[in-house]
Design an enzyme around this catalytic site. Structure first.
Site, PDB file in Angstrom:
ATOM      1  N   ASP A 178       0.814  -1.211   0.000  1.00 24.81           N
ATOM      2  CA  ASP A 178       0.000   0.000   0.000  1.00 24.81           C
ATOM      3  C   ASP A 178       0.851   1.267   0.000  1.00 24.81           C
ATOM      4  O   ASP A 178       2.073   1.216   0.166  1.00 24.81           O
ATOM      5  CB  ASP A 178      -0.956   0.000   1.209  1.00 24.81           C
ATOM      6  N   HIS A 208      -7.096  -4.319  10.525  1.00 21.30           N
ATOM      7  CA  HIS A 208      -6.865  -4.108   9.089  1.00 21.30           C
ATOM      8  C   HIS A 208      -5.593  -4.812   8.615  1.00 21.30           C
ATOM      9  O   HIS A 208      -4.663  -5.023   9.388  1.00 21.30           O
ATOM     10  CB  HIS A 208      -6.877  -2.619   8.710  1.00 21.30           C
TER      11      HIS A 208
HETATM   12  C1  F6R Z   1       1.630  -1.274   6.210  1.00 19.40           C
HETATM   13  C2  F6R Z   1       0.253  -1.750   6.329  1.00 19.40           C
HETATM   14  C3  F6R Z   1      -0.503  -1.705   7.606  1.00 19.40           C
HETATM   15  C4  F6R Z   1       0.331  -2.032   8.842  1.00 19.40           C
HETATM   16  C5  F6R Z   1      -0.520  -1.949  10.101  1.00 19.40           C
HETATM   17  C6  F6R Z   1       0.305  -2.169  11.350  1.00 19.40           C
HETATM   18  O1  F6R Z   1       2.096  -1.429   4.890  1.00 19.40           O
HETATM   19  O2  F6R Z   1      -0.271  -2.158   5.345  1.00 19.40           O
HETATM   20  O3  F6R Z   1      -1.586  -2.608   7.512  1.00 19.40           O
HETATM   21  O4  F6R Z   1       0.878  -3.316   8.712  1.00 19.40           O
HETATM   22  O5  F6R Z   1      -1.131  -0.704  10.191  1.00 19.40           O
HETATM   23  O6  F6R Z   1       1.192  -1.096  11.498  1.00 19.40           O
HETATM   24  P1  F6R Z   1       2.329  -1.097  12.616  1.00 19.40           P
HETATM   25  O7  F6R Z   1       3.268  -2.185  12.259  1.00 19.40           O
HETATM   26  O8  F6R Z   1       2.966   0.263  12.511  1.00 19.40           O
HETATM   27  O9  F6R Z   1       1.644  -1.329  13.919  1.00 19.40           O
END
Ligand code: F6R
Length: 239
Positions: free
Chosen positions: A67, A138
């Site tokens: 993304d 998500h």
């Molecule tokens: C990142 C993505 C998001 C993250 C998720 C968790 O490319 O697609 O789905 O994996 O928001 O983010 P963190 O690791 O910062 O808690």
């Protein structure tokens, strides 16, 4: 889904990097599906170390990221393209022309999504997709909703995601409110999936993902449809 529960973030990062490295060793011209966010940073550090030690070779690897914010320029240090360059690509022997991130600068974001979906189909499917999980369940930017998108698409970010991501920006007003993201079908097309989660804030989302139901209020639960998913988490995220 297979689960690997680790004592520390360090251990999680090592286990995840070993799985990715195994895929790269089995097929040096593999396609890696990659994620940004804070969770995989430790895994990327391990992969950089392995590359420097000559254990893994990125020269023939292709990458497709999940993304990108929209709109955002690749020079913006909060863009996911910048993140990938900074956390992995600038430090390994990868050919950057074979690294793909959805185009946050596209004049027509819907066209950019269709082009990205076609690209993933053309270069892919990914041999392995690395995922993080949002506090709201998500994956990519597929936010909880009554229906989930199959293919790469433009999406609005929920208030909870904007709040969670505000920590990286000067102020919450600077967080883009839209993103381009692979859809659930794009993610599920990967041959193998690993999903990383650490910290208590992820515990509820992990529980819902593992509850064995396809629940659109927890997009990660759609991973139950895939036959090769490994959840790598710490003890508090698995609480
Ligand atoms: C990142 C993505 C998001 C993250 C998720 C968790 O490319 O697609 O789905 O994996 O928001 O983010 P963190 O690791 O910062 O808690």
């Amino acid at each position: 889904m297979k689960t690997i529960v680790c004592k520390t973030y360090e251990e999680m990062s090592t286990r995840a990097a070993e799985i990715v490295a195994d895929v790269m060793k089995a097929n040096p011209s593999c396609v890696l599906g990659l994620a940004t966010g804070s969770t995989p940073v430790g895994m990327y550090k391990k992969l950089i170390d392995m590359n420097r030690a000559g254990e893994i070779d990125f020269s023939a690897v292709t990458t497709v990221n999940l993304d990108e914010y929209y709109p955002i320029s690749p020079e913006n240090d909060q863009s996911y393209r910048y993140f990938m360059n900074d956390n992995l690509f600038n430090h390994v022997n990868i050919d950057k022309t074979k690294t793909f991130v959805p185009d946050g600068t596209a004049a027509d974001p819907h066209e950019a999504c269709a082009a990205y979906e076609a690209l993933v189909k053309r270069v892919g499917p990914a041999d392995i997709q690395v995922l993080g999980i949002g506090q709201n369940g998500h994956i990519g930017f597929n936010e909880p909703d009554s229906a989930l998108e199959v293919e790469t698409h433009v999406t609005g970010l929920t208030e909870s995601t904007i709040k969670a991501n505000a920590r990286f920006f000067a102020s919450i007003e600077d967080v883009p409110t839209q993103a381009l993201t692979m859809g659930i079908g794009t993610i599920l097309s990967a041959k193998k999936i690993i999903i990383l989660a650490n910290g208590a804030a992820k515990a509820e989302a992990v529980k819902k993902m593992l509850a064995g139901k396809l629940d659109t209020s927890c997009p990660a639960s759609m991973l139950n449809l895939h036959s090769d998913v490994t959840v790598i988490c710490d003890e508090v995220a698995m609480d």
